[in-house]
Scaffold this active site. Structure first.
Site, PDB file in Angstrom:
ATOM      1  CB  SER A  32      -0.956   0.009   1.190  1.00 52.14           C
ATOM      2  OG  SER A  32      -0.242   0.059   2.404  1.00 52.14           O
ATOM      3  CE1 TYR A  33       2.837   1.710   4.606  1.00 52.29           C
ATOM      4  CE2 TYR A  33       5.157   1.187   4.667  1.00 52.29           C
ATOM      5  CZ  TYR A  33       3.956   1.310   5.312  1.00 52.29           C
ATOM      6  OH  TYR A  33       3.874   1.035   6.640  1.00 52.29           O
ATOM      7  NE  ARG A  34       0.599   5.020  -3.366  1.00 51.89           N
ATOM      8  CZ  ARG A  34       1.136   6.198  -3.644  1.00 51.89           C
ATOM      9  NH1 ARG A  34       1.540   6.481  -4.867  1.00 51.89           N
ATOM     10  NH2 ARG A  34       1.266   7.129  -2.724  1.00 51.89           N
TER      11      ARG A  34
END
Length: 90
Positions: free
Chosen positions: A56-58
């Site tokens: 989710s941090y990418r």
């Protein structure tokens, strides 16, 4: 850096760094990825070898880029990550 031994025999550094805003515009969680490795390289220079990231941090590619740029062998680093859980149904 002090380490502890996991039950698998692997050594993990006691202190690590989260990365949720690293490599992003304005260091914002939802910021666009800008590939800036400044914070990561500073942490590596200070002796950090444990980094935590998440899908989710990418920014997993930014973490990898910083490790490569550091010139330190990948085997010296301990990376942890998180995968998204099952989406909640409404």
């Amino acid at each position: 850096m002090e380490t502890i031994e996991l039950n698998t025999g692997i050594q993990i550094p006691v202190i690590g760094s989260g990365t949720n805003t690293f490599g992003k515009e304005n260091r914002e969680y939802q910021g666009a990825i800008n590939d800036d490795t400044t914070e990561l390289l500073a942490a590596i220079k200070l002796g950090y070898r444990h980094f935590d990231t998440a899908i989710s941090y990418r920014n997993e590619a930014v973490v990898g880029k910083a490790i490569k740029e550091s010139g330190i062998d990948r085997s010296e680093f301990f990376l942890t990550s998180k995968i998204p859980g099952k989406p909640e149904h409404t």
